[in-house]
Scaffold this active site. Sequence first.
Site, PDB file in Angstrom:
ATOM      1  N   HIS A 209       0.816  -1.207   0.000  1.00 34.17           N
ATOM      2  CA  HIS A 209       0.000   0.000   0.000  1.00 34.17           C
ATOM      3  C   HIS A 209       0.855   1.265   0.000  1.00 34.17           C
ATOM      4  CE1 HIS A 209      -3.362   2.542   1.896  1.00 34.17           C
ATOM      5  NE2 HIS A 209      -3.883   2.060   0.795  1.00 34.17           N
ATOM      6  N   LYS A 211       3.323   4.392  -1.163  1.00 32.85           N
ATOM      7  CA  LYS A 211       3.468   5.331  -2.274  1.00 32.85           C
ATOM      8  C   LYS A 211       4.792   6.047  -2.072  1.00 32.85           C
ATOM      9  CE  LYS A 211      -1.164   4.926  -1.514  1.00 32.85           C
ATOM     10  NZ  LYS A 211      -1.788   4.419  -0.274  1.00 32.85           N
ATOM     11  N   ASP A 216      17.595   9.981  -7.084  1.00 37.64           N
ATOM     12  CA  ASP A 216      19.036  10.115  -6.826  1.00 37.64           C
ATOM     13  C   ASP A 216      19.389   9.969  -5.347  1.00 37.64           C
ATOM     14  OD1 ASP A 216      19.284  10.537  -9.523  1.00 37.64           O
ATOM     15  OD2 ASP A 216      19.552  12.704  -9.370  1.00 37.64           O
ATOM     16  N   HIS A 385      -8.831  11.638   1.899  1.00 34.66           N
ATOM     17  CA  HIS A 385      -8.081  10.390   1.830  1.00 34.66           C
ATOM     18  C   HIS A 385      -6.803  10.448   2.667  1.00 34.66           C
ATOM     19  CE1 HIS A 385      -5.656   7.213  -0.346  1.00 34.66           C
ATOM     20  NE2 HIS A 385      -6.791   6.576  -0.153  1.00 34.66           N
ATOM     21  N   LYS A 387      -4.005  10.387   5.625  1.00 33.63           N
ATOM     22  CA  LYS A 387      -3.758   9.558   6.806  1.00 33.63           C
ATOM     23  C   LYS A 387      -2.821  10.344   7.723  1.00 33.63           C
ATOM     24  CE  LYS A 387      -4.362   6.528   3.160  1.00 33.63           C
ATOM     25  NZ  LYS A 387      -5.792   6.341   3.236  1.00 33.63           N
ATOM     26  N   ASP A 392      -0.115  16.955  20.427  1.00 36.61           N
ATOM     27  CA  ASP A 392       0.547  17.861  21.390  1.00 36.61           C
ATOM     28  C   ASP A 392       1.585  18.800  20.790  1.00 36.61           C
ATOM     29  OD1 ASP A 392      -0.976  16.619  23.301  1.00 36.61           O
ATOM     30  OD2 ASP A 392       0.643  15.416  24.130  1.00 36.61           O
TER      31      ASP A 392
END
Length: 468
Positions: A209, A211, A216, A385, A387, A392
């Site tokens: 999952h 991405k 370089d 979408h 996450k 704090d």
Amino acid sequence: MLIPILIGLYIIIALLMVVSLLLNGVRPSKTLAWLLAIFTIPVAGALLYILFGRNRRKIKMFSLKNQFNPLDELENAQCHSELSANKQKITSLINNTSKCPVTCLNELELLKDGKNTFESIFEALEEAKEHIHLQYYIFEDGILADKLLEVFERKVAENVTVRLLYDGIGSYSLSKKYLKRLKQIGVETAQFLPFKFGRFLSALNYRNHRKIIVIDNKVGFTGGINISDKYLKGDPALGKWHDTHLRIEGEAVDYLNRVFVGDWYLASENKVDIAAFKVHKAPQKGTSLQIVPSGPDDDFDVMEQAFFSIINSAEKYLYIVNPYIIPNHAILQALITAALSGVDVRILMSSSTDIKLVDWCVRAYYESYLKAGIKIYLYDDGFLHSKVMLCDDEIASIGTANLDNRSLQQNYEAQVFVYDPALCKRMKSDFLKDCEKSTVLTDYEKYKKRPWIKKLAQGFAKLLSPLL
């Protein structure tokens, strides 16, 4: 004669599964549930166990030793010396479980939504001199894919090595024509656990999952955004597609690249020499962060432990943005305990998700949240979408992992934990602005009186939560 043979064969297979459960099972309740399924649902119970029940932490899918080399302890300590004591425990936990220490010679840029993210990605790709590494859960044909193809063709002609890793299920729609064109121009491609009959039962439930883009070994990108035109055009049903991504420059990129190299080896069986990549460091101390990779064959529940520790460390506030919050018992109890302890716990998610069954399951937990005093904000302007977890003014978590069993136990994920007060405060401000534009749920008694048909649908979906 054939039927008794088949029955005997099934009994032998079932007994072998029992042995496997007794040797490799972790939670007694889960082990007992699988034993009941195997013996009370002939054939189907065994197939379900093969698909969803095996303990990948005991039966590892691959092993690439010495993938990570922790930094000197003194340097590591200097990077997070400004954190409070209970937050420093989190950095130690991550370092011990994933071998990824805190790095502080980094420059970080927060990228919101598709337009800004892809502008930054394509700008960085044009500067590539040595290699481009990409891996995506969803890589779809379209405007973005065609534009990437053009960049790849130019870069390969300049002797830049381009490697593309895509998930066999998430990118199932990627056309053979596009893949053929990639190979023609010299792009190295690999498919993560392809959708093949021979590996169907062993691989279907374990997806990559992540991405990630690494250029370089100097510039890296990661977050929630896939290669899909919906990030530019929106979704016909859900509207605008909102997400959060990161551009990283500095020594942390080396750890992001090591994640890619390990996944590349698993998918292609071709090793890439990690030592050949130069580690690029920002010229002076900048943003402190940790790359947090996790997968079903880790020795520990890396992502679950990290999120659990953040939730438990919260003293003032805990803000969460996530479309798929289907907490297991540990995460749910941590959230409830934090709220009952006086921590300002808020959850921001879309008013609806892209999968109806998942939407029911997500809503099944609202009653528990509201009873504990957790505030729920439902965002109406498109689909969120992202996450993200904020705690704090000390920790900001951005990446690919949802708060559900699939991300915490079954998927290969990548999260970035950033220890930077300025970034935390900026993201907190954005969070609160989004909350102002959302519908807030705080009335436990009112929500408890929702129609029984909704309760029934949510209760049914909740039963399937370990599989979602």
